[in-house]
Design a protein around this motif. Structure first.
Motif, PDB file in Angstrom:
ATOM      1  N   THR A 210       4.317  -0.663  -6.576  1.00 25.89           N
ATOM      2  CA  THR A 210       4.807  -0.711  -4.938  1.00 25.89           C
ATOM      3  C   THR A 210       3.510   0.269  -4.553  1.00 25.89           C
ATOM      4  N   LEU A 211       3.361  -0.245  -3.274  1.00 23.13           N
ATOM      5  CA  LEU A 211       2.179   0.588  -2.472  1.00 23.13           C
ATOM      6  C   LEU A 211       2.551   1.059  -1.078  1.00 23.13           C
ATOM      7  N   GLY A 212       2.330   2.256  -0.530  1.00 19.19           N
ATOM      8  CA  GLY A 212       2.570   2.621   0.703  1.00 19.19           C
ATOM      9  C   GLY A 212       1.334   3.076   1.124  1.00 19.19           C
ATOM     10  N   TRP A 213       0.501   2.358   2.076  1.00 21.28           N
ATOM     11  CA  TRP A 213      -0.897   2.987   2.476  1.00 21.28           C
ATOM     12  C   TRP A 213      -0.333   3.939   3.670  1.00 21.28           C
ATOM     13  N   GLU A 214      -1.508   4.554   3.926  1.00 19.66           N
ATOM     14  CA  GLU A 214      -1.518   5.391   5.155  1.00 19.66           C
ATOM     15  C   GLU A 214      -3.004   5.233   5.936  1.00 19.66           C
ATOM     16  N   ALA A 294       1.540   4.923   9.125  1.00 23.90           N
ATOM     17  CA  ALA A 294       2.026   4.604   7.653  1.00 23.90           C
ATOM     18  C   ALA A 294       3.301   3.708   7.801  1.00 23.90           C
ATOM     19  N   ILE A 296       6.738   1.644   5.664  1.00 21.41           N
ATOM     20  CA  ILE A 296       7.631   2.031   4.308  1.00 21.41           C
ATOM     21  C   ILE A 296       6.932   1.205   3.097  1.00 21.41           C
ATOM     22  N   PHE A 297       6.949   1.877   2.216  1.00 21.14           N
ATOM     23  CA  PHE A 297       6.207   1.254   1.097  1.00 21.14           C
ATOM     24  C   PHE A 297       6.738  -0.433   0.734  1.00 21.14           C
ATOM     25  N   ASN A 343      -0.326   5.145  -1.819  1.00 17.05           N
ATOM     26  CA  ASN A 343       0.845   5.904  -2.628  1.00 17.05           C
ATOM     27  C   ASN A 343       1.317   4.728  -3.367  1.00 17.05           C
ATOM     28  N   TRP A 344       1.273   4.844  -4.783  1.00 16.65           N
ATOM     29  CA  TRP A 344       1.397   3.819  -5.822  1.00 16.65           C
ATOM     30  C   TRP A 344       2.592   4.496  -6.686  1.00 16.65           C
ATOM     31  N   ASN A 353      12.769   3.761  -9.638  1.00  9.96           N
ATOM     32  CA  ASN A 353      11.305   4.287  -9.437  1.00  9.96           C
ATOM     33  C   ASN A 353      11.041   4.976 -10.700  1.00  9.96           C
ATOM     34  N   ASN A 468       7.154  11.577  -6.134  1.00 13.09           N
ATOM     35  CA  ASN A 468       7.687  10.440  -6.939  1.00 13.09           C
ATOM     36  C   ASN A 468       6.911   9.144  -6.842  1.00 13.09           C
TER      37      ASN A 468
HETATM   38  P1  ADP Z   1       5.603  12.139   3.914  1.00 10.56           P
HETATM   39  O1  ADP Z   1       4.562  12.572   2.797  1.00 10.56           O
HETATM   40  O2  ADP Z   1       5.309  12.011   5.235  1.00 10.56           O
HETATM   41  O3  ADP Z   1       6.879  13.083   3.591  1.00 10.56           O
HETATM   42  P2  ADP Z   1       6.532  10.018   1.907  1.00 10.56           P
HETATM   43  O4  ADP Z   1       5.844  11.133   0.970  1.00 10.56           O
HETATM   44  O5  ADP Z   1       7.672   9.624   1.748  1.00 10.56           O
HETATM   45  O6  ADP Z   1       6.303  10.671   3.425  1.00 10.56           O
HETATM   46  O7  ADP Z   1       5.680   8.802   2.003  1.00 10.56           O
HETATM   47  C1  ADP Z   1       4.019   8.895   2.216  1.00 10.56           C
HETATM   48  C2  ADP Z   1       3.910   7.448   2.066  1.00 10.56           C
HETATM   49  O8  ADP Z   1       4.153   7.126   0.479  1.00 10.56           O
HETATM   50  C3  ADP Z   1       4.410   6.409   2.952  1.00 10.56           C
HETATM   51  O9  ADP Z   1       3.264   5.380   3.050  1.00 10.56           O
HETATM   52  C4  ADP Z   1       5.490   5.730   2.196  1.00 10.56           C
HETATM   53  O10 ADP Z   1       5.584   4.329   2.251  1.00 10.56           O
HETATM   54  C5  ADP Z   1       4.825   5.845   0.681  1.00 10.56           C
HETATM   55  N1  ADP Z   1       5.858   5.871  -0.697  1.00 10.56           N
HETATM   56  C6  ADP Z   1       6.726   6.708  -0.575  1.00 10.56           C
HETATM   57  N2  ADP Z   1       7.526   6.419  -1.815  1.00 10.56           N
HETATM   58  C7  ADP Z   1       6.784   5.316  -2.299  1.00 10.56           C
HETATM   59  C8  ADP Z   1       6.900   4.535  -3.532  1.00 10.56           C
HETATM   60  N3  ADP Z   1       7.854   4.828  -4.523  1.00 10.56           N
HETATM   61  N4  ADP Z   1       5.863   3.667  -3.903  1.00 10.56           N
HETATM   62  C9  ADP Z   1       4.925   3.520  -3.033  1.00 10.56           C
HETATM   63  N5  ADP Z   1       4.635   4.403  -2.140  1.00 10.56           N
HETATM   64  C10 ADP Z   1       5.583   5.114  -1.637  1.00 10.56           C
END
Ligand code: ADP
Ligand code: MG
Length: 729
Positions: A210-214, A294, A296-297, A343-344, A353, A468
């Motif tokens: 999974t990937l969540g980019w910022e 950013a 949702i991943f 974020n991976w 997860n 996580n």
């Molecule tokens: P914050 O740092 O603002 O508290 P998060 O840590 O939840 O927010 O998320 C920051 C980034 O990480 C977001 O882009 C989110 O989509 C991504 N992210 C959160 N969980 C995961 C995951 N399991 N895999 C990949 N990316 C994730």
């Protein structure tokens, strides 16, 4: 020219926010322009629907006769949404997306016309691709390239065009894009991770990365942007003196978003909703006029496509709001640059997860397995990971103003450091029942489900564990995430395969119990990969020295960073996993070094032009004013007394002359070095020459131009100044 600057300022100051209509609820418009599951159920026959879903979930092939049904359903849906054209949307090695639009419209024999979109047009296309970079692949193999439908990323409508995500490959099978290797790496990681996860849960059938980019970016008024040739042509300022006020006060970060910007964001987010890009967070960043977005991943392949699509959408929406988006990693010297944190993590088919600590010792052992294997993979391949984020533009960001350095290290926080320290003490060989109970209860069992996020203090770690997921922060804001993701997936896949072999061996040959074997291998990995772990401040000389002692690479500039991409180890990695073959790897390297040289070449030309055509003539004009003034003073006060009144002016006249001379000399020498570099046949040599011989002149030329900016009458200065670019709203 100075007219342009003042016109641009006037225009900017008179702008009004552009009205944006929001939907009552975003969820109502989410995915409205995407050929997603509910739409497929509506527009496809049962068989076609099932075959697409099977392709998405299990990677199975879609039968040719079903492709015709699917394309017809897709066309009907697209036309119902107002689309007139379709395109294969792909990611050639230029870094952006490419498309060639064809109309659905076709004439038939009796002279009438119909809308047609057949299975062949959906599945495969042959773009006239000779102008896309291929690193010599097509010449070598005399192969043509074609695009092939990637059903794992849904089709979508942009404007009036149905866009079909595709991979771009040569007829001999070599990847000509970013996506094909990414998909292969994901497949390889899925296999490796699923095999390992089975130690803990036999029911898991698939593991998705999974990937969540910022996405960070700067936003400046389009008129101001257009008034600067360097921004227009190279995406960054090549000169400009720092403003009296920069980001020292930190008053921009999380401050109120200016209303013109807010309207742009709302508009863009609405577009994202229609395209199914789940954007969620927006805020100001540290530097003035810098922002972040950013989502949702999502599953990696989709997230990569969505990021690329987003960058496209942002530029289009920005146009409507009279803004220009600067994606460049360092558009302004002296203030923070922009990154694209990746974020991976890994998620099982059951939705677990794998990088999230759990509620039982066994779940935590599973977590530790993936956690430690990732750290080990990063340790073994830190130089390759560094190479994947190398680009001419990211070179400016790494190691400056709170950005991560060019040295890769892993930050895990104090809680997990303690856990790993404990695990490192585990007995070699079979564990006694007491030790195992003790371990499970007091070490593994004690990992809190929610880890304190103690990473906020440390923004400079290039690769940090954030509760996580791992966050690869060294990635630059212009990057296509496919690149770093392909590497990360590959190195972790290889590592997990090795892990499986080692654990199985202990079970088989040493007759160890499964968890004994896992503890043993993990202990070994913790020891071996210790050097990559670093909890301190990630930049500065002290860390560079320490990293050198640890044997970590520190390749500061792109050409040297890219070298490792050609190493036997890298090629072995990709070939063993089936991600890329030698030809593909070499072709990519060739493209990257060539692109680097071109990038510096363009910047050099632009800087030379601005300095000679804008700065020097302005300096001379100002000098002439001073000379006139001195002459006048001489007339009034006479030869004997005028110097008393003209001393300041005389000094200025000299200073201006000195700077002009230095600039001219710098440009002439830079041009000579460019000529020398251009004669080099080998692309890598050329990149090194541009890096080491041409680029250093940028600083010299800029220094003297910036000094002149401070000396010369503001009314005459032709280039929009930093304070105007960064603080005009
Ligand atoms: P914050 O740092 O603002 O508290 P998060 O840590 O939840 O927010 O998320 C920051 C980034 O990480 C977001 O882009 C989110 O989509 C991504 N992210 C959160 N969980 C995961 C995951 N399991 N895999 C990949 N990316 C994730
Ligand atoms: Mg982040």
């Amino acid at each position: 020219m100075s007219k342009l600057r003042f016109q641009a300022l006037k225009e900017t100051l008179s702008r009004q926010p552009i009205e944006v209509k929001d939907p009552a609820r975003r969820s109502e418009i989410f995915g409205k322009n995407v050929f997603n599951e509910p739409v497929m159920r509506q527009f496809l026959t049962k068989d076609s629907y099932k075959s697409v879903m099977d392709a998405i979930e299990n990677g199975s092939k879609i039968e040719r006769n079903l492709a015709d049904h699917i394309s017809t359903g897709m066309k009907e849906w697209a036309i119902s949404k107002g689309a007139t054209h379709y395109t294969h949307w792909f990611q050639p090695l230029t870094g952006s997306s490419a498309e060639k639009h064809d109309a659905f419209f076709e004439t038939v024999e009796d002279g009438s016309a119909i809308e047609k979109f057949g299975g062949t047009a959906l599945v495969q296309q042959e773009p006239d691709a000779s102008s896309f970079p291929n690193g010599g692949i097509r010449n070598t193999f005399e192969a043509r390239g074609y695009t092939a439908w990637d059903p794992t990323s849904p089709a979508f409508i942009l404007g009036s065009t149905l866009c079909i995500p595709t991979v771009f490959v040569s007829y001999t099978g070599e990847a000509l894009d970013y996506k094909a290797p990414l998909l292969r790496s994901l497949q390889s990681l899925d296999q490796a991770a699923t095999d390992v996860v089975k130690y803990f849960n036999k029911k898991v059938t698939k593991v998705n990365a999974t990937l969540g980019w910022e996405q960070e970016y700067f936003l400046i008024d389009s008129a101001l942007a257009a008034s600067r040739p360097d921004i227009t042509l190279s995406g960054r300022t090549l000169l400009g003196h720092s403003p009296a006020k920069g980001q020292q006060l930190d008053d921009h970060y999380f401050g109120a978003i200016p209303s013109r910007v807010l309207n742009f964001m709302r508009d863009m987010e609405n577009e994202c909703m229609l395209l199914g890009i789940p954007v969620k967070t927006r805020h100001n960043e540290v530097a003035p006029n810098q922002f972040e977005l950013a989502p949702i991943f999502e599953e990696v392949n989709l997230a990569v496509d969505h990021n690329l699509l987003l960058m496209d959408v942002m530029e289009k929406v920005a146009d409507r709001h009279h803004f220009k988006v600067l994606f460049h990693e360092k558009p302004f010297a002296g203030v923070n640059g922009s990154g694209k944190h990746n974020n991976w993590s890994l998620a099982t088919s059951e939705g677990v997860n794998l990088l999230s600590p759990g509620s039982t010792p066994m779940k935590n052992l599973q977590f530790l397995t993936f956690f430690i294997n990732t750290i080990k993979a990063v340790y073994e391949n830190e130089e390759l990971l560094r190479a994947t984020i190398a680009s001419a533009s990211n070179d400016h960001r790494l190691g400056a103003n709170e950005a991560p350095p060019a040295i890769i290290s892993v930050f895990i926080g104090s809680q997990l450091t303690e856990v790993l320290d404990e695990l490192e003490k585990v007995t070699d060989g079979k564990l006694s029942p007491q030790e195992k109970t003790e371990l499970k209860l007091n070490v593994v069992g004690k990992i809190p489900e929610i880890l304190l996020d103690n990473t906020d203090r440390n923004r400079t770690s290039p690769f940090a564990f954030t509760g996580n997921k791992f966050e690869f922060r060294a990635v630059g804001s212009t990057a296509n995430c496919a690149n770093p993701m392909t590497v990360l997936n590959s190195i972790v896949a290889k590592q997990l395969k090795e892990f499986k072999v080692e654990v199985d061996q202990l079970i088989k040959e040493k007759k160890m119990k499964k968890d004994d074997a896992i503890f043993n291998v993990l202990r070994d990995y913790i020891k071996k990969s210790k050097k990559i772990r670093f909890e301190g401040d990630g930049y500065g000389e002290a860390w560079e020295k320490e990293a050198e002692k640890r044997g970590l690479s520190n390749n500061k500039k792109t050409p040297e960073a890219l070298k490792v991409k050609l190493s036997d180890k890298t090629i072995e990695l990709y070939e063993s996993l089936g991600v890329m073959n030698r030809v593909e790897v070499e072709a990519r390297h060739e493209i990257e070094v060539e692109e680097y040289a071109m990038h510096i070449q363009i910047e050099g030309r632009v800087l030379g032009d601005i300095a000679r055509n804008h700065v020097i003539p302005t300096a001379i004009r100002y000098q002439n004013i001073l000379i006139e003034n001195v002459k006048g003073l001489k007339e009034i006060y006479g030869e004997a007394n005028f110097k008393k009144h003209a001393s300041e002016q005389l000094t200025l006249i000299e200073e201006v002359s000195t700077h002009i001379e230095k600039i001219n000399k710098g440009i002439t020498e830079m041009i000579n070095e460019r000529k020398k570099a251009n004669k080099l046949e080998n692309q890598e040599d050329k990149a090194f020459a541009y890096c080491n011989e041409v680029r250093p002149y940028f600083d010299v030329i800029r220094y003297h131009c910036d000094k002149l900016e401070l000396l010369i009458d503001d009314e005459l200065w032709p280039l929009t100044k930093y304070r105007e670019l960064l603080f005009t709203r």
